[in-house]
Design an enzyme around this catalytic site. Structure first.
Site, short mmCIF file in Angstrom:
data_model
loop_
_atom_site.label_atom_id
_atom_site.label_comp_id
_atom_site.label_asym_id
_atom_site.label_seq_id
_atom_site.Cartn_x
_atom_site.Cartn_y
_atom_site.Cartn_z
CG LEU A 15 -12.14 -12.44 5.89
CD1 LEU A 15 -13.51 -12.64 6.53
CD2 LEU A 15 -11.46 -13.79 5.72
CB ILE A 148 -14.45 0.21 20.48
CG1 ILE A 148 -14.46 -0.85 21.57
CG2 ILE A 148 -14.97 1.54 21.02
CD1 ILE A 148 -13.56 -0.52 22.75
CB THR A 188 -20.38 -23.27 10.89
OG1 THR A 188 -20.88 -24.00 12.03
CG2 THR A 188 -20.31 -24.19 9.69
CB THR A 191 -19.81 -18.07 10.33
OG1 THR A 191 -18.65 -18.13 9.51
CG2 THR A 191 -20.95 -17.43 9.58
CB CYS A 381 5.13 10.32 -9.46
SG CYS A 381 4.59 11.87 -8.71
CG HIS A 516 0.55 8.72 -9.66
ND1 HIS A 516 1.48 7.87 -9.08
CD2 HIS A 516 0.79 9.95 -9.14
CE1 HIS A 516 2.23 8.57 -8.23
NE2 HIS A 516 1.83 9.82 -8.26
CD GLU A 518 0.30 4.72 -10.34
OE1 GLU A 518 0.64 5.15 -11.46
OE2 GLU A 518 0.73 5.20 -9.27
N1 GLN Z 1 8.02 13.45 -3.79
C1 GLN Z 1 7.71 13.88 -5.12
C2 GLN Z 1 6.83 15.11 -5.13
O1 GLN Z 1 6.19 15.41 -4.17
C3 GLN Z 1 7.07 12.76 -5.92
C4 GLN Z 1 5.71 12.37 -5.41
C5 GLN Z 1 5.24 11.05 -5.95
O2 GLN Z 1 6.03 10.30 -6.49
N2 GLN Z 1 3.96 10.75 -5.81
O3 GLN Z 1 6.76 15.77 -6.13
#
Ligand code: GLN
Length: 544
Positions: A15, A148, A188, A191, A381, A516, A518
């Site tokens: 949700l 549970i 309702t 809920t 990566c 990374h 992101e």
């Molecule tokens: N498999 C690769 C490593 O371990 C890349 C890992 C990834 O892309 N997060 O280095």
């Protein structure tokens, strides 16, 4: 003294409990509250690090290297002043592990170890620790009421409500209010039942968030309040929104933040949500659009790439562009020509992180296509490791590979540091940390960017910090041949001098990074690397 808002969910999952909780956090932060958030997951896995992205979605990595539930990604994206850490996500498995370890060490002095009080005490300790130093901690309980598995968490919450008292603890419950189209009615009852279930374990919600596809009438709101014993103004309507970044305003307009502040006796200035309004305005009114092909293994479940999806969305918001993501199954791309034609329609190519060999042939095919056709390429990566392998194979004519895919490869351009040390004795890194190989490089680490590189221009800096989650590294032995043939190393890790990023100088936009980016993108401003990537996709689109 930290105050706690506990968040539970009822009727069904999915949700948007995490998003709603984070939206409330955003409004409170906008009033000057120092707020943090924690997710408690009722499953037995000790952490999500080893869980399949197919089942669980992405593993979100924090600055301090914790592998966590993807909800923590929402928490960080909605908050500007708090970063998540190891203490902000724990599972039943982790709690039991701690208690069992104590039992083995004899810390319970031979007493009988039980769910109540030992497990619940451990949960309470972790909740209290996660809130330390903050005005308000929002604690989300995974799963739905009635499971549970989540009972020990619910019991811990019940105890904390008694112990902390009314002005330090409150309970917010998210539920579904379905619309039955054949009857043309909003119902309702689910809920009511869900709150009844909560009350049967001693929990009375103070706030109800009613998720629904349709508008809920004031009559129904009154009815829900009456049957659930919740104040009418605390029954908050939350219809499906076009953008999740509208939710802070939805909650604010129904005075949810006032209800919280009154209850906790906090006298604070009004929230200014204008930055969220700008985000929504840009997202819902794009002036252009681009398509990014994301070539990966987990394409059936876009949640497996949650933070990348969001980072692309944020970059789109920055450029008032709608970014359409075309998920391309890497394995199918190996043989499916129709799919390859689809890849060619895209304005840019992104190869995200991943583990294992499956799909790598297709990903390499995508890299070759982007490199040879001047299509913007972002490798993250594994996407960087493959970019390096592709270049070595097709430009340097070396039969290069990663030892992750071929343990005996003669040209391990990507490998474990320990392998280079132990088997080859030709490690060429300035390493003061020989433990690194064989374990994951996790969490935020500093990188030094090469002055004049495209990456340093993108960041506008030569010293950056980004999060990592990988085991394999580029082998420094190959730096020289790569650089001589046109693939430049644009960044090195500050500590071990490991390759952090590569780029191709001759290509309009070919950037690949070992980290990374992101995980640190924010809707309010995006992330420099994704912003630049989407700009490159726009530019490429214009040339077509
Ligand atoms: N498999 C690769 C490593 O371990 C890349 C890992 C990834 O892309 N997060 O280095």
């Amino acid at each position: 003294m930290t105050k706690f808002i506990f968040v539970t969910g009822g009727v069904v999952s999915s949700l948007g409990k995490g998003i709603t909780a984070a939206s409330l956090a955003a409004v409170l932060e906008a009033r000057g509250v120092k707020v943090t958030m924690t997710k408690m997951d009722p499953y037995i896995n000790v952490d999500p690090g080893t869980m399949s992205p197919f089942q669980h979605g992405e593993v979100f990595v924090t600055d301090d290297g914790a592998e966590t539930d993807l909800d923590l990604g929402y928490y960080e994206r909605f908050l500007r002043h708090s970063k998540m850490s190891k203490s902000n996500n724990f599972t039943s498995g982790r709690i039991y592990q701690t208690v069992l370890n104590k039992e083995r060490r004899g810390e319970y002095l031979g007493g009988t170890v039980q769910v109540i009080p030992h497990i619940t005490d451990e949960i309470k300790n972790k909740i209290l620790a996660s809130g330390e130093g903050y005005d308000i901690a929002i604690i989300e309980i995974g799963g739905t009421v009635g499971d549970i598995e989540s009972l020990p968490f619910m019991e811990a919450v019940r105890q904390m409500q008694v112990e902390l008292g009314r002005n330090r603890a409150m309970l917010m419950h998210l539920t579904l209010v379905p619309y039955i189209s054949s009857a043309g009615e909003t119902k309702t009852k689910p809920t009511q039942h869900s709150v009844k279930e909560l009350r049967s374990i001693g929990l009375q919600p103070d706030i109800l968030i009613c998720r629904s596809e349709h508008y809920i009438s004031p009559d129904n709101r009154r009815k829900i309040a009456l049957f659930t014993n919740v104040e009418e103004r605390a029954v908050i309507m939350c219809e499906d929104a076009q953008s999740i970044y509208q939710i802070p305003r939805t909650l604010y307009e129904q005075d949810l933040d006032d209800i919280v502040c009154e209850r906790f006796g906090m006298n604070l200035p009004e929230a200014d949500l204008s930055d969220w309004d700008k985000v929504v305005e840009a997202q819902l009114n794009p002036e252009s659009n681009v398509t990014v092909a994301m070539v990966g293994k987990y394409v059936e479940l876009p949640d497996a790439y949650k933070s990348i999806n969001e980072a692309l969305l944020h970059a789109g918001i920055t450029h008032q562009t709608s970014v359409n993501i075309d998920y391309i199954d890497a394995e199918r791309l190996e043989t499916d020509e129709g799919l390859f034609a689809q890849l060619q329609q895209a304005d840019a190519v992104l190869v995200p992180g991943g583990f294992g060999e499956r799909g790598t042939v297709g990903k390499l095919k995508a890299v070759t296509y982007a490199r040879e056709n001047n299509v913007p390429y972002l490798g993250i990566c594994l996407g960087m490791q493959l970019a390096v392998i592709e270049y070595a194979r097709n430009v340097l004519n070396i039969d290069a590979n990663s030892s992750e895919f071929d343990r005996k490869t003669a040209e391990p351009i990507i490998g474990l540091i320990t392998e280079w040390l132990d088997e080859r004795g030709e490690l060429q890194i300035r390493s003061d940390d020989s433990d690194l190989g064989g374990t994951m490089r996790l969490g935020a680490q500093q990188a030094e960017l090469v002055a004049g590189s495209k990456l340093s221009q993108i960041y506008g800096a030569t010293r950056i910090s980004e999060r990592h989650r990988h085991r394999y590294e580029m082998n420094n032995r190959y730096i020289e041949p790569l650089e001589q043939s046109g693939m430049k190393i644009s960044g090195y890790s500050a500590k071990q001098h490991l390759v952090e990023s590569v780029e191709i100088s001759e290509h309009p936009w070919f950037v690949a990074v070992q980290f990374h980016p992101e995980f640190t993108s924010s809707p309010r401003g995006g992330h420099p690397l994704f912003n630049s990537f989407v700009k490159a996709a726009k530019d490429h689109h214009a040339t077509k």
